[in-house]
Design a protein around this motif. Structure first.
Motif, PDB file in Angstrom:
ATOM      1  N   LEU A  77      61.456  31.564  75.423  1.00  0.00           N
ATOM      2  CA  LEU A  77      60.265  32.274  74.974  1.00  0.00           C
ATOM      3  C   LEU A  77      59.635  31.740  73.578  1.00  0.00           C
ATOM      4  O   LEU A  77      60.694  31.859  72.727  1.00  0.00           O
ATOM      5  CB  LEU A  77      60.579  33.843  74.834  1.00  0.00           C
ATOM      6  N   ASP A  78      58.459  31.528  73.563  1.00  0.00           N
ATOM      7  CA  ASP A  78      58.063  30.861  72.333  1.00  0.00           C
ATOM      8  C   ASP A  78      58.110  31.977  71.351  1.00  0.00           C
ATOM      9  O   ASP A  78      57.848  31.789  69.937  1.00  0.00           O
ATOM     10  CB  ASP A  78      56.662  30.265  72.665  1.00  0.00           C
ATOM     11  N   SER A  79      57.879  33.339  71.594  1.00  0.00           N
ATOM     12  CA  SER A  79      57.744  34.313  70.810  1.00  0.00           C
ATOM     13  C   SER A  79      57.773  35.670  71.435  1.00  0.00           C
ATOM     14  O   SER A  79      57.642  35.464  72.677  1.00  0.00           O
ATOM     15  CB  SER A  79      56.421  34.335  69.865  1.00  0.00           C
ATOM     16  N   PHE A  80      58.133  36.633  70.789  1.00  0.00           N
ATOM     17  CA  PHE A  80      58.122  38.098  71.257  1.00  0.00           C
ATOM     18  C   PHE A  80      57.650  39.068  70.401  1.00  0.00           C
ATOM     19  O   PHE A  80      57.915  38.807  69.186  1.00  0.00           O
ATOM     20  CB  PHE A  80      59.584  38.363  71.541  1.00  0.00           C
ATOM     21  N   ALA A  81      57.082  40.085  70.594  1.00  0.00           N
ATOM     22  CA  ALA A  81      56.322  41.023  70.051  1.00  0.00           C
ATOM     23  C   ALA A  81      56.765  42.191  70.635  1.00  0.00           C
ATOM     24  O   ALA A  81      56.886  42.489  72.063  1.00  0.00           O
ATOM     25  CB  ALA A  81      55.027  40.681  69.700  1.00  0.00           C
ATOM     26  N   ALA A  82      56.539  43.340  69.889  1.00  0.00           N
ATOM     27  CA  ALA A  82      57.071  44.908  70.407  1.00  0.00           C
ATOM     28  C   ALA A  82      56.147  45.732  69.615  1.00  0.00           C
ATOM     29  O   ALA A  82      55.839  45.501  68.333  1.00  0.00           O
ATOM     30  CB  ALA A  82      58.315  45.077  70.710  1.00  0.00           C
ATOM     31  N   VAL A  83      55.893  47.102  70.425  1.00  0.00           N
ATOM     32  CA  VAL A  83      55.245  48.120  69.475  1.00  0.00           C
ATOM     33  C   VAL A  83      56.337  48.866  68.697  1.00  0.00           C
ATOM     34  O   VAL A  83      56.120  49.028  67.315  1.00  0.00           O
ATOM     35  CB  VAL A  83      54.477  48.983  70.420  1.00  0.00           C
ATOM     36  N   TRP A  84      57.018  49.385  69.260  1.00  0.00           N
ATOM     37  CA  TRP A  84      58.251  50.212  68.640  1.00  0.00           C
ATOM     38  C   TRP A  84      59.688  49.674  68.778  1.00  0.00           C
ATOM     39  O   TRP A  84      59.737  48.970  69.638  1.00  0.00           O
ATOM     40  CB  TRP A  84      58.271  51.552  69.011  1.00  0.00           C
TER      41      TRP A  84
END
Length: 216
Positions: free
Chosen positions: A51-58
């Motif tokens: 994965l080039d990047s990962f993001a999440a809300v909480w």
């Protein structure tokens, strides 16, 4: 249509998607307390395997965890709209350059039949509506493997999902910047395996986003 919405709100007044308290005037999706106190995931792009990047809300804990369990296992499918709006706002902030393709981590046909819906597909439709990017079904789960939540060891999780996903016939991700959605990310094994399949099919980049992620 306005009458219908009025009656629905009268019979089923909107509640906070996290704590289930009735929303007050001016509140949407979240009550003021949860908007302030929910364990927010930091605004940084984290790179994981494939994965080039990962993001999440909480972070996946407290009311966030209970909310997602209701969504995933107790037929609270209406949460998808709220999750989608909140996650889309996060994505617009962290990825202003946007994406070429929006897709999701699918559940198996058997699990969808038993549950009655694919919770991540519903999330993808909600996010796509907010981003103006219709989701594309690119992956298929070909093996109804053991649920990842029952495995604690990261190596066991990776082995459990290896070869579980294939690219759908006709799906074209060649040279594309792909956004892969999931509901919850713990070790990243499932999202990483899906990303591996997409990259093998020629995707230029694969970025993952989820409603919540484990603190570790």
């Amino acid at each position: 249509m306005k009458l219908y919405h009025f009656l629905m709100e009268l019979l089923f007044p909107p509640k906070c998607v996290l704590c289930r308290q009735l929303l007050k005037d001016g509140e949407t999706d979240l009550c003021r307390a949860c908007r302030v106190d929910a364990p927010e995931y930091p605004n940084r792009k984290i790179k994981l395997q494939f994965l080039d990047s990962f993001a999440a809300v909480w972070y996946y804990e407290g009311n966030v965890r209970e909310s997602l369990l209701r969504y995933k296992f107790r037929n609270a499918r209406s949460y998808s709209g709220s999750y989608g709006r909140i996650l889309a706002m996060k994505l617009l902030t962290q990825y202003p350059e946007g994406f070429d393709v929006l897709t999701w981590v699918p559940v198996s046909r058997l699990r969808k039949l038993r549950r009655g819906y694919d919770q991540v597909e519903l999330l993808a439709k909600a996010v796509g509506k907010e981003l103006g990017l219709p989701p594309v079904s690119a992956l298929k789960k070909i093996r109804n493997n053991r649920p990842q939540s029952r495995l604690k060891d990261p190596a066991a999780r990776k082995a459990n999902v290896l070869g579980a996903y294939h690219l759908l016939d006709g799906a074209d991700v060649r040279g594309k910047r792909v956004l892969l959605l999931d509901d919850i990310l713990t070790t990243g094994a499932t999202a990483g395996e899906c990303a591996r399949v997409l990259l093998s099919a020629g995707a230029k980049e694969v970025h993952c986003a989820a409603v919540a992620a484990a603190r570790k």
